[in-house]
Design an enzyme around this catalytic site. Sequence first.
Site, PDB file in Angstrom:
ATOM      1  N   GLU A 122      -4.975  -4.832  10.657  1.00 24.07           N
ATOM      2  CA  GLU A 122      -3.937  -3.819  10.837  1.00 24.07           C
ATOM      3  C   GLU A 122      -4.187  -3.062  12.142  1.00 24.07           C
ATOM      4  O   GLU A 122      -4.993  -2.104  12.151  1.00 24.07           O
ATOM      5  CB  GLU A 122      -3.966  -2.813   9.680  1.00 24.07           C
ATOM      6  CG  GLU A 122      -3.648  -3.404   8.336  1.00 24.07           C
ATOM      7  CD  GLU A 122      -3.085  -2.366   7.378  1.00 24.07           C
ATOM      8  OE1 GLU A 122      -2.035  -2.637   6.794  1.00 24.07           O
ATOM      9  OE2 GLU A 122      -3.666  -1.271   7.259  1.00 24.07           O
TER      10      GLU A 122
ATOM     11  N   GLY B 108       3.135   2.222  10.759  1.00 24.22           N
ATOM     12  CA  GLY B 108       4.135   3.273  10.614  1.00 24.22           C
ATOM     13  C   GLY B 108       4.903   3.594  11.880  1.00 24.22           C
ATOM     14  O   GLY B 108       5.609   4.604  11.941  1.00 24.22           O
TER      15      GLY B 108
ATOM     16  N   GLU C 145      -6.676   4.733   7.971  1.00 29.30           N
ATOM     17  CA  GLU C 145      -6.439   6.136   7.595  1.00 29.30           C
ATOM     18  C   GLU C 145      -7.653   6.719   6.869  1.00 29.30           C
ATOM     19  O   GLU C 145      -7.922   7.916   6.980  1.00 29.30           O
ATOM     20  CB  GLU C 145      -5.145   6.232   6.751  1.00 29.30           C
ATOM     21  CG  GLU C 145      -3.920   5.987   7.624  1.00 29.30           C
ATOM     22  CD  GLU C 145      -2.720   5.379   6.908  1.00 29.30           C
ATOM     23  OE1 GLU C 145      -2.683   5.387   5.664  1.00 29.30           O
ATOM     24  OE2 GLU C 145      -1.822   4.877   7.615  1.00 29.30           O
TER      25      GLU C 145
ATOM     26  N   ASN D 145       0.867  -1.174   0.000  1.00 25.39           N
ATOM     27  CA  ASN D 145       0.000   0.000   0.000  1.00 25.39           C
ATOM     28  C   ASN D 145       0.904   1.224   0.000  1.00 25.39           C
ATOM     29  O   ASN D 145       1.533   1.527   1.012  1.00 25.39           O
ATOM     30  CB  ASN D 145      -0.897  -0.020   1.256  1.00 25.39           C
ATOM     31  CG  ASN D 145      -1.729   1.239   1.397  1.00 25.39           C
ATOM     32  OD1 ASN D 145      -1.791   2.061   0.475  1.00 25.39           O
ATOM     33  ND2 ASN D 145      -2.369   1.382   2.552  1.00 25.39           N
ATOM     34  N   TRP D 146       0.971   1.887  -1.146  1.00 22.87           N
ATOM     35  CA  TRP D 146       1.881   3.038  -1.256  1.00 22.87           C
ATOM     36  C   TRP D 146       1.319   4.288  -0.598  1.00 22.87           C
ATOM     37  O   TRP D 146       2.011   5.302  -0.486  1.00 22.87           O
ATOM     38  CB  TRP D 146       2.199   3.309  -2.738  1.00 22.87           C
ATOM     39  CG  TRP D 146       3.297   2.430  -3.284  1.00 22.87           C
ATOM     40  CD1 TRP D 146       3.716   1.231  -2.776  1.00 22.87           C
ATOM     41  CD2 TRP D 146       4.111   2.680  -4.439  1.00 22.87           C
ATOM     42  NE1 TRP D 146       4.737   0.725  -3.538  1.00 22.87           N
ATOM     43  CE2 TRP D 146       5.006   1.596  -4.564  1.00 22.87           C
ATOM     44  CE3 TRP D 146       4.168   3.700  -5.372  1.00 22.87           C
ATOM     45  CZ2 TRP D 146       5.952   1.518  -5.585  1.00 22.87           C
ATOM     46  CZ3 TRP D 146       5.103   3.624  -6.393  1.00 22.87           C
ATOM     47  CH2 TRP D 146       5.991   2.541  -6.503  1.00 22.87           C
ATOM     48  N   LYS D 147       0.029   4.250  -0.225  1.00 20.12           N
ATOM     49  CA  LYS D 147      -0.608   5.417   0.413  1.00 20.12           C
ATOM     50  C   LYS D 147      -0.377   6.667  -0.464  1.00 20.12           C
ATOM     51  O   LYS D 147      -0.362   6.547  -1.684  1.00 20.12           O
ATOM     52  CB  LYS D 147      -0.087   5.594   1.841  1.00 20.12           C
ATOM     53  CG  LYS D 147      -0.185   4.290   2.645  1.00 20.12           C
ATOM     54  CD  LYS D 147       0.075   4.455   4.113  1.00 20.12           C
ATOM     55  CE  LYS D 147      -0.044   3.109   4.816  1.00 20.12           C
ATOM     56  NZ  LYS D 147       0.072   3.200   6.272  1.00 20.12           N
TER      57      LYS D 147
ATOM     58  N   HIS E 215      -9.299   1.156   5.110  1.00 19.84           N
ATOM     59  CA  HIS E 215      -8.038   1.355   5.825  1.00 19.84           C
ATOM     60  C   HIS E 215      -8.286   2.333   6.967  1.00 19.84           C
ATOM     61  O   HIS E 215      -9.084   3.266   6.838  1.00 19.84           O
ATOM     62  CB  HIS E 215      -6.974   1.903   4.862  1.00 19.84           C
ATOM     63  CG  HIS E 215      -5.599   1.854   5.435  1.00 19.84           C
ATOM     64  ND1 HIS E 215      -5.168   2.756   6.390  1.00 19.84           N
ATOM     65  CD2 HIS E 215      -4.565   1.010   5.225  1.00 19.84           C
ATOM     66  CE1 HIS E 215      -3.919   2.451   6.729  1.00 19.84           C
ATOM     67  NE2 HIS E 215      -3.532   1.398   6.038  1.00 19.84           N
TER      68      HIS E 215
ATOM     69  N   SER F 269       3.885  -2.208  10.225  1.00 20.19           N
ATOM     70  CA  SER F 269       5.328  -2.300  10.462  1.00 20.19           C
ATOM     71  C   SER F 269       5.935  -3.639  10.053  1.00 20.19           C
ATOM     72  O   SER F 269       6.879  -4.121  10.689  1.00 20.19           O
ATOM     73  CB  SER F 269       5.666  -1.966  11.921  1.00 20.19           C
ATOM     74  OG  SER F 269       5.328  -0.615  12.214  1.00 20.19           O
TER      75      SER F 269
ATOM     76  N   GLY G 274       3.093  -1.173   4.166  1.00 27.60           N
ATOM     77  CA  GLY G 274       3.149   0.241   3.810  1.00 27.60           C
ATOM     78  C   GLY G 274       4.560   0.636   3.417  1.00 27.60           C
ATOM     79  O   GLY G 274       5.027   0.362   2.306  1.00 27.60           O
ATOM     80  N   GLY G 275       5.275   1.268   4.335  1.00 28.54           N
ATOM     81  CA  GLY G 275       6.595   1.840   4.056  1.00 28.54           C
ATOM     82  C   GLY G 275       7.562   0.900   3.353  1.00 28.54           C
ATOM     83  O   GLY G 275       8.256   1.309   2.407  1.00 28.54           O
TER      84      GLY G 275
HETATM   85  P1  13P Z   1       3.457   0.324   7.516  1.00 32.66           P
HETATM   86  O1  13P Z   1       3.909  -0.973   6.907  1.00 32.66           O
HETATM   87  O2  13P Z   1       4.184   1.523   6.982  1.00 32.66           O
HETATM   88  O3  13P Z   1       3.410   0.257   9.004  1.00 32.66           O
HETATM   89  O4  13P Z   1       1.920   0.536   7.023  1.00 32.66           O
HETATM   90  C1  13P Z   1       1.021  -0.491   7.182  1.00 32.66           C
HETATM   91  C2  13P Z   1      -0.220  -0.142   6.469  1.00 32.66           C
HETATM   92  O5  13P Z   1      -0.975   0.717   6.893  1.00 32.66           O
HETATM   93  C3  13P Z   1      -0.498  -0.824   5.200  1.00 32.66           C
HETATM   94  O6  13P Z   1      -1.794  -0.591   4.766  1.00 32.66           O
END
Ligand code: 13P
Length: 249
Positions: free
Chosen positions: A163, A169, A95, A9-11, A93, A209, A230-231
């Site tokens: 999640e 993050g 967010e 997920n590149w957000k 998600h 994470s 994510g990251g």
């Molecule tokens: P991180 O891997 O950066 O913690 O993000 C997880 C996430 O929200 C994937 O949707």
Amino acid sequence: MTRKLAAGNWKMNGTSADLAEVETLLQNLGGVQTDVLICPPATLLHRMSEMASDSILATGGQTCDAKLSGAHTGDLSAEMLKDAGATYVILGHSERRDDHGETSEDIREKARAALASDLTAVVCLGESEAQRDAENTLDIIGGQLAGSIPDDVTADRLVVAYEPIWAIGTGRVPTLEQISEVHDFIRARLIRRFGETTGAQISILYGGSVKPTNASDIFAVPNVDGALVGGASLKAADFIQIINALDAA
Ligand code: 13P
């Protein structure tokens, strides 16, 4: 049997220059058995889908509108994502739930739209730190699961992602026991609601994470069928290690 899925997920990250990471990733996917997905920002979806068209890399959106079309400035329908090459869409998600006030009911409507456009919905569930501290985790997850997932799903069109919000993050990861408890609970609820066959076949991802350093341990937990990353999905060198760890699990 569930399908294994490594999803990135590149957000709100990535411009044209970052497609070089996808090029590198594609060069390293030979022999990979697990399903691989990247959900880039909508601005990159079409180009990434074209780059990935002859590969095992699937692409997806990060949300969609529940409606088909119309006067909704700035929104994208499931059909538009599909038209841009997507085969998946992330829905619910945390967010989106937090930044845009999306409720489980909203997410269920979006999931219906996704299914109608033949997209696979990756429906996210997760508790806040305060909810975990108050020992409400399973109640929250159960409520989100009941509310966010439509009744008429099939195992090949639904993926559930657990999640925990406090792990996203932050570099903080639940213990393997905590992950196991929630994933077993989700599996039991899916079986109760959708029956032995469908409920056992829906893939359940862990997200929050996930890194090359912890992926193998997490993938060894029963009922963890992959990760929503994510990251660490932004850099091909990291994401490929996570994909390989899932392949080996
Ligand atoms: P991180 O891997 O950066 O913690 O993000 C997880 C996430 O929200 C994937 O949707």
